[in-house]
Motif scaffolding. Structure first.
Motif, PDB file in Angstrom:
ATOM      1  N   ARG A   1       0.822  -1.210   0.000  1.00  0.00           N
ATOM      2  CA  ARG A   1       0.000   0.000   0.000  1.00  0.00           C
ATOM      3  C   ARG A   1       0.864   1.271   0.000  1.00  0.00           C
ATOM      4  O   ARG A   1       0.373   2.360  -0.284  1.00  0.00           O
ATOM      5  CB  ARG A   1      -0.925  -0.022   1.219  1.00  0.00           C
ATOM      6  N   ILE A   2       2.169   1.136   0.277  1.00  0.00           N
ATOM      7  CA  ILE A   2       3.056   2.306   0.336  1.00  0.00           C
ATOM      8  C   ILE A   2       3.519   2.739  -1.057  1.00  0.00           C
ATOM      9  O   ILE A   2       4.007   3.847  -1.238  1.00  0.00           O
ATOM     10  CB  ILE A   2       4.268   2.030   1.264  1.00  0.00           C
ATOM     11  N   ARG A   3       3.319   1.894  -2.071  1.00  0.00           N
ATOM     12  CA  ARG A   3       3.823   2.206  -3.416  1.00  0.00           C
ATOM     13  C   ARG A   3       3.380   3.565  -3.958  1.00  0.00           C
ATOM     14  O   ARG A   3       4.203   4.289  -4.522  1.00  0.00           O
ATOM     15  CB  ARG A   3       3.448   1.096  -4.381  1.00  0.00           C
ATOM     16  N   PRO A   4       2.116   3.951  -3.819  1.00  0.00           N
ATOM     17  CA  PRO A   4       1.726   5.277  -4.348  1.00  0.00           C
ATOM     18  C   PRO A   4       2.498   6.428  -3.686  1.00  0.00           C
ATOM     19  O   PRO A   4       2.791   7.429  -4.344  1.00  0.00           O
ATOM     20  CB  PRO A   4       0.228   5.374  -4.033  1.00  0.00           C
ATOM     21  N   TRP A   5       2.831   6.269  -2.413  1.00  0.00           N
ATOM     22  CA  TRP A   5       3.588   7.323  -1.731  1.00  0.00           C
ATOM     23  C   TRP A   5       4.981   7.450  -2.337  1.00  0.00           C
ATOM     24  O   TRP A   5       5.438   8.549  -2.647  1.00  0.00           O
ATOM     25  CB  TRP A   5       3.675   7.044  -0.236  1.00  0.00           C
ATOM     26  N   TYR A   6       5.672   6.329  -2.514  1.00  0.00           N
ATOM     27  CA  TYR A   6       7.015   6.392  -3.084  1.00  0.00           C
ATOM     28  C   TYR A   6       6.985   6.853  -4.539  1.00  0.00           C
ATOM     29  O   TYR A   6       7.894   7.559  -4.982  1.00  0.00           O
ATOM     30  CB  TYR A   6       7.743   5.058  -2.923  1.00  0.00           C
ATOM     31  N   ALA A   7       5.944   6.509  -5.273  1.00  0.00           N
ATOM     32  CA  ALA A   7       5.805   7.011  -6.648  1.00  0.00           C
ATOM     33  C   ALA A   7       5.643   8.525  -6.636  1.00  0.00           C
ATOM     34  O   ALA A   7       6.225   9.227  -7.477  1.00  0.00           O
ATOM     35  CB  ALA A   7       4.611   6.346  -7.336  1.00  0.00           C
TER      36      ALA A   7
END
Length: 184
Positions: free
Chosen positions: A144-150
């Protein structure tokens, strides 16, 4: 930010035609103006937004008897959890003493507080997500953290984002600032 320096009417003028300004405008539109005290609090709120956690900034915590206990940077809506950005001044002995007293008041009333630093937001955000998941009682999904790092990759908080920004400026040749026109 706490002074309302970035208002909705001023945003288009301040951003001009820079890449990424649509996403930045969306973030500005989401934030209650004048309620954040630093850019790091805005980033902490954006991290929560990116992972699907509703937050309310500068939340006043009142106990069951109506007594004011504290004001927290971000309240995780629907929980008794506060998430805060803690910069270096929180380790000043006087401030640290006040913070510990406040944490005890919150704990006695059934509230908990988690503090984060810039490396937590920029490099270890999955730990912030895990804390939020725990507070919300939902299964922890590190993906679920992927959008933040993107989002971070294209921001000025990353080398890639800074290069993209610099390359979009008039007068730059290679995205490293060389060739920038000097004023005057």
């Amino acid at each position: 930010m706490a002074r309302g320096d970035l208002s909705r009417p001023a945003t288009p003028r301040a951003l001009g035609r820079f890449r990424g300004n649509r996403r930045f405008r969306a973030a500005v539109d989401r934030r209650p103006h004048g309620r954040f005290e630093s850019i790091w609090e805005v980033l902490l709120a954006e991290l929560h937004h990116a992972v699907g956690v509703e937050v309310e900034p500068q939340h006043e915590v009142i106990d069951d008897n109506g007594v004011w206990l504290a004001r927290g940077d971000l309240w995780l809506v629907g929980t008794r959890r506060i998430h805060e950005y803690d910069d270096g001044h929180h380790r000043d002995p006087g401030q640290h003493h006040q913070d510990l007293r406040r944490d005890r008041r919150l704990g006695l009333a059934g509230w908990s507080r988690r503090g984060y630093t810039s490396p937590d937001l920029l490099r270890h955000a999955v730990h912030v997500l895990a804390d939020a998941d725990h507070a919300l009682g939902r299964r922890h999904d590190p993906g679920r953290i992927r959008p933040w790092y993107a989002q971070l990759r294209t921001s000025l908080f990353s080398d890639t984002g800074r290069r993209q920004f610099l390359s979009s400026l008039p007068g730059t040749r290679n995205g490293h600032g060389e060739g920038l026109r000097q004023p005057g």
